[in-house]
Design a protein around this motif. Structure first.
Motif, short mmCIF file in Angstrom:
data_model
loop_
_atom_site.label_atom_id
_atom_site.label_comp_id
_atom_site.label_asym_id
_atom_site.label_seq_id
_atom_site.Cartn_x
_atom_site.Cartn_y
_atom_site.Cartn_z
N LYS A 1 0.28 -1.02 0.02
CA LYS A 1 -0.05 -0.39 -0.03
C LYS A 1 0.82 1.31 0.20
CE LYS A 1 -0.44 0.52 4.40
NZ LYS A 1 -0.38 1.21 5.19
N ASP A 2 2.14 1.39 0.27
CA ASP A 2 2.96 2.23 0.38
C ASP A 2 4.14 2.85 -1.01
OD1 ASP A 2 3.69 2.02 4.24
OD2 ASP A 2 1.62 3.15 3.20
N ARG A 3 3.98 1.57 -1.76
CA ARG A 3 4.35 1.50 -2.73
C ARG A 3 3.47 1.29 -4.17
NH1 ARG A 3 7.48 -2.93 -3.86
NH2 ARG A 3 6.12 -4.34 -2.90
N PHE A 4 2.21 0.88 -4.03
CA PHE A 4 1.03 1.27 -5.11
C PHE A 4 0.20 1.26 -4.93
CE2 PHE A 4 2.46 -3.80 -6.85
CZ PHE A 4 3.97 -3.79 -6.53
N THR A 5 0.04 2.18 -6.39
CA THR A 5 -1.20 2.86 -5.92
C THR A 5 -2.54 2.46 -7.11
OG1 THR A 5 -0.63 4.74 -5.44
CG2 THR A 5 -2.87 5.12 -6.58
N ILE A 6 -3.37 1.88 -6.69
CA ILE A 6 -4.60 1.24 -8.14
C ILE A 6 -5.43 2.77 -8.04
CG2 ILE A 6 -5.78 0.65 -5.84
CD1 ILE A 6 -6.71 -1.59 -8.19
N SER A 7 -5.89 2.92 -9.44
CA SER A 7 -6.56 3.97 -9.79
C SER A 7 -7.56 3.46 -11.19
CB SER A 7 -5.55 5.49 -10.05
OG SER A 7 -5.00 5.06 -10.97
N SER A 8 -8.18 4.19 -11.23
CA SER A 8 -9.36 4.15 -12.44
C SER A 8 -9.82 5.60 -13.17
CB SER A 8 -10.14 3.85 -12.61
OG SER A 8 -11.34 4.66 -12.12
N ARG B 1 -14.89 4.09 -14.50
CA ARG B 1 -14.12 2.92 -13.55
C ARG B 1 -13.80 1.85 -14.25
NH1 ARG B 1 -17.81 5.25 -9.13
NH2 ARG B 1 -16.22 7.00 -8.70
N LYS B 2 -14.11 2.24 -15.49
CA LYS B 2 -13.65 0.79 -16.52
C LYS B 2 -12.23 -0.06 -17.59
CE LYS B 2 -18.67 0.13 -17.35
NZ LYS B 2 -19.07 -0.13 -19.29
N THR B 3 -11.45 1.63 -17.03
CA THR B 3 -9.60 1.03 -17.41
C THR B 3 -9.61 1.98 -15.88
OG1 THR B 3 -10.21 1.90 -19.42
CG2 THR B 3 -7.97 1.96 -18.54
N VAL B 4 -8.84 0.89 -15.05
CA VAL B 4 -7.38 0.56 -13.90
C VAL B 4 -6.22 0.37 -13.99
CG1 VAL B 4 -7.62 -0.20 -11.69
CG2 VAL B 4 -9.73 -0.15 -13.06
N TYR B 5 -5.34 1.09 -13.58
CA TYR B 5 -3.85 1.23 -13.42
C TYR B 5 -3.29 0.83 -12.41
CZ TYR B 5 -5.62 4.24 -17.58
OH TYR B 5 -5.89 4.86 -18.55
N LEU B 6 -2.61 0.48 -11.80
CA LEU B 6 -2.05 -0.10 -11.16
C LEU B 6 0.06 0.66 -10.99
CD1 LEU B 6 -1.65 -1.90 -8.45
CD2 LEU B 6 -0.77 -3.36 -8.79
#
Length: 135
Positions: A64-71, A75-80
């Protein structure tokens, strides 16, 4: 439902990568999209999730301190976004869409842990993308 993951590659320790997951072929809005990873010789691990209902996110402690999830806004294309990568992060990363019975705050926790199984209404998986962290 189709999910297409991309963005994997080879990166040096301490480097960054951004994975993308494009979801399509559905009209319902009560879903989550999560990232899972499976390293050689290890069990598959759910790591990050975003809710299609309200955009809330959840990531496990170890990332959680290194990876960030977003979209994107739909909200149908999600990024990590993965930063400060470590060799232990090397794995095949896969995105999955879950529909769960609990539409509240536990949606992502249920999706990432896939527990309890009775809560999972449906799940759809994309193909994996390889991430290798090596010097």
């Amino acid at each position: 439902v189709q999910l297409q993951a991309s963005g994997g590659g080879v990166v040096q320790p301490g480097g960054s990568l951004r994975l993308s997951c494009a979801a399509s072929g559905f009209t319902f809005d009560d879903y989550t999209i999560s990232w899972f990873r499976k390293a050689s010789g290890k069990e598959r691990e759910g790591i990050s999730c975003i809710s299609g209902v309200d955009g809330k996110t959840y990531s496990i402690f170890s990332v959680k301190d290194r990876f960030t999830i977003s979209s994107d806004s739909d909200r149908k294309t999600v990024y990590l976004q993965m930063s400060n990568l470590e060799p232990e992060d090397s794995a095949i990363y896969t995105c999955a869409l879950h529909r769960v019975k609990d539409k509240g705050t536990n949606m992502c926790i249920i999706a990432v842990t896939t527990w309890p199984p009775s809560q999972i209404v449906a799940d759809y998986w994309g193909q994996g993308t390889q991430v290798t962290v090596s010097s």
